[in-house]
Design a protein around this motif. Structure first.
Motif, short mmCIF file in Angstrom:
data_model
loop_
_atom_site.label_atom_id
_atom_site.label_comp_id
_atom_site.label_asym_id
_atom_site.label_seq_id
_atom_site.Cartn_x
_atom_site.Cartn_y
_atom_site.Cartn_z
N VAL A 172 38.04 -115.71 -83.92
CA VAL A 172 36.76 -115.06 -83.59
C VAL A 172 35.81 -115.20 -84.77
CG1 VAL A 172 37.63 -113.39 -81.91
CG2 VAL A 172 37.71 -112.83 -84.31
N GLU A 173 34.52 -115.14 -84.46
CA GLU A 173 33.50 -115.25 -85.51
C GLU A 173 33.65 -114.10 -86.50
OE1 GLU A 173 28.68 -115.81 -85.85
OE2 GLU A 173 29.68 -115.99 -83.91
N ASP A 174 33.58 -114.46 -87.77
CA ASP A 174 33.89 -113.52 -88.84
C ASP A 174 32.63 -112.94 -89.48
OD1 ASP A 174 35.16 -112.12 -90.81
OD2 ASP A 174 35.55 -113.86 -92.07
N ARG A 175 31.90 -112.13 -88.72
CA ARG A 175 30.71 -111.49 -89.31
C ARG A 175 30.41 -110.20 -88.57
NH1 ARG A 175 26.02 -112.11 -86.33
NH2 ARG A 175 26.22 -113.62 -84.64
N ASP A 184 24.79 -108.64 -89.83
CA ASP A 184 24.88 -110.10 -89.91
C ASP A 184 25.25 -110.56 -91.32
OD1 ASP A 184 24.83 -112.50 -88.52
OD2 ASP A 184 22.80 -112.97 -89.20
N ASN A 185 25.94 -109.69 -92.04
CA ASN A 185 26.23 -109.99 -93.43
C ASN A 185 27.71 -109.88 -93.79
OD1 ASN A 185 24.87 -110.98 -95.59
ND2 ASN A 185 23.85 -109.08 -96.12
N LEU A 238 32.04 -101.38 -90.58
CA LEU A 238 31.17 -100.89 -89.50
C LEU A 238 30.72 -99.45 -89.71
CD1 LEU A 238 32.71 -102.21 -86.17
CD2 LEU A 238 30.46 -102.72 -87.09
N PHE A 239 31.63 -98.60 -90.11
CA PHE A 239 31.33 -97.17 -90.15
C PHE A 239 31.01 -96.61 -91.53
CE2 PHE A 239 33.99 -97.88 -86.40
CZ PHE A 239 33.13 -97.43 -85.43
N ALA A 240 31.23 -97.39 -92.59
CA ALA A 240 30.96 -96.83 -93.91
C ALA A 240 30.28 -97.78 -94.89
CB ALA A 240 32.27 -96.33 -94.54
N CYS A 277 27.55 -103.79 -77.28
CA CYS A 277 26.36 -104.28 -76.58
C CYS A 277 25.85 -105.56 -77.23
CB CYS A 277 25.26 -103.22 -76.58
SG CYS A 277 25.57 -101.88 -75.42
N ARG A 278 25.89 -105.60 -78.54
CA ARG A 278 25.44 -106.82 -79.23
C ARG A 278 26.38 -107.98 -78.96
NH1 ARG A 278 22.64 -105.22 -84.95
NH2 ARG A 278 21.35 -103.57 -84.10
N LYS A 279 27.67 -107.70 -78.92
CA LYS A 279 28.67 -108.76 -78.74
C LYS A 279 28.71 -109.27 -77.30
CE LYS A 279 33.39 -109.92 -79.91
NZ LYS A 279 33.12 -110.81 -81.01
N PHE A 280 28.68 -108.37 -76.33
CA PHE A 280 28.93 -108.77 -74.95
C PHE A 280 27.69 -108.84 -74.07
CE2 PHE A 280 32.89 -106.66 -76.38
CZ PHE A 280 33.69 -107.79 -76.41
N ARG A 281 26.62 -108.17 -74.46
CA ARG A 281 25.41 -108.18 -73.63
C ARG A 281 24.21 -108.81 -74.32
NH1 ARG A 281 25.98 -102.01 -72.15
NH2 ARG A 281 27.84 -102.14 -70.85
#
Length: 144
Positions: free
Chosen positions: A20-23, A28-29, A37-39, A102-106
C-alpha cells in the motif's frame, strides 16, 4: 480499536504483507501510523488543539503515549468538563478516522474547520440529550 492499535493503518497493512502507498492522506507528509494520525499529523494536532481550546484548555499535544497518560489522569470523575472531554476525545478519534477513510475511498476532503464543526455537533448532540446545565466554559464546545 485505536488504543489497542488495531486500526488498519498503512504500517499495519504493510506488516501483514500488503503493498500500500506509504503516506499520510491527511498531511501528505508522514508515514501513516496510529501515532502519526492521532498525535503527530499537523492536521490532527490542529483539530485536537482547537477542541481543547474550546474546552478552555491550552496545551501542546504530546506524543501518543503521553497524550493517553494525560487523558487517563484527567478524565476521571463525573464532572461536566470530564464528560465533555471524554465525548470530545472519542469524537476526535472517530472523525479523524472517518476523514482518513473518506480521503482514501471516496476522494473527498474536509478542511480543519469543517471537521471541527462535526466534532462540535457530535459533542453538542450528546450533551444536550442529557439535559445538563452548561456553564460559560463548557458552552463553547457546543456553540455554532
Amino acid at each position: 480499536m485505536v488504543i489497542l492499535d488495531r486500526l488498519p493503518t498503512v504500517d499495519r497493512l504493510q506488516h501483514l504483507g500488503l503493498t500500500v502507498e506509504d503516506r499520510c492522506l491527511m498531511c501528505d507528509n508522514g508515514h501513516e501510523t496510529r501515532n502519526h494520525l492521532f498525535a503527530d499529523c499537523p492536521y490532527g494536532i490542529q483539530i485536537w488543539s482547537a477542541v481543547l481550546s474550546l474546552c478552555g484548555l491550552e496545551r501542546v499535544m504530546m506524543d501518543w503515549e503521553r497524550e493517553l497518560v494525560w487523558l487517563y489522569t484527567r478524565l476521571k470523575g463525573k464532572s461536566l468538563i470530564v464528560f465533555i472531554l471524554k465525548l470530545a476525545w472519542n469524537s476526535y478519534v472517530y472523525h479523524i478516522w472517518e476523514e482518513r477513510n473518506c480521503r482514501k475511498f471516496r476522494n473527498t476532503y474536509r478542511d480543519c474547520s469543517s471537521l471541527l464543526g462535526c466534532i462540535k455537533d457530535t459533542v453538542c448532540i450528546r450533551v444536550c440529550s442529557r439535559r445538563v446545565h452548561m456553564d460559560d466554559v463548557n458552552r463553547h464546545i457546543c456553540a455554532a
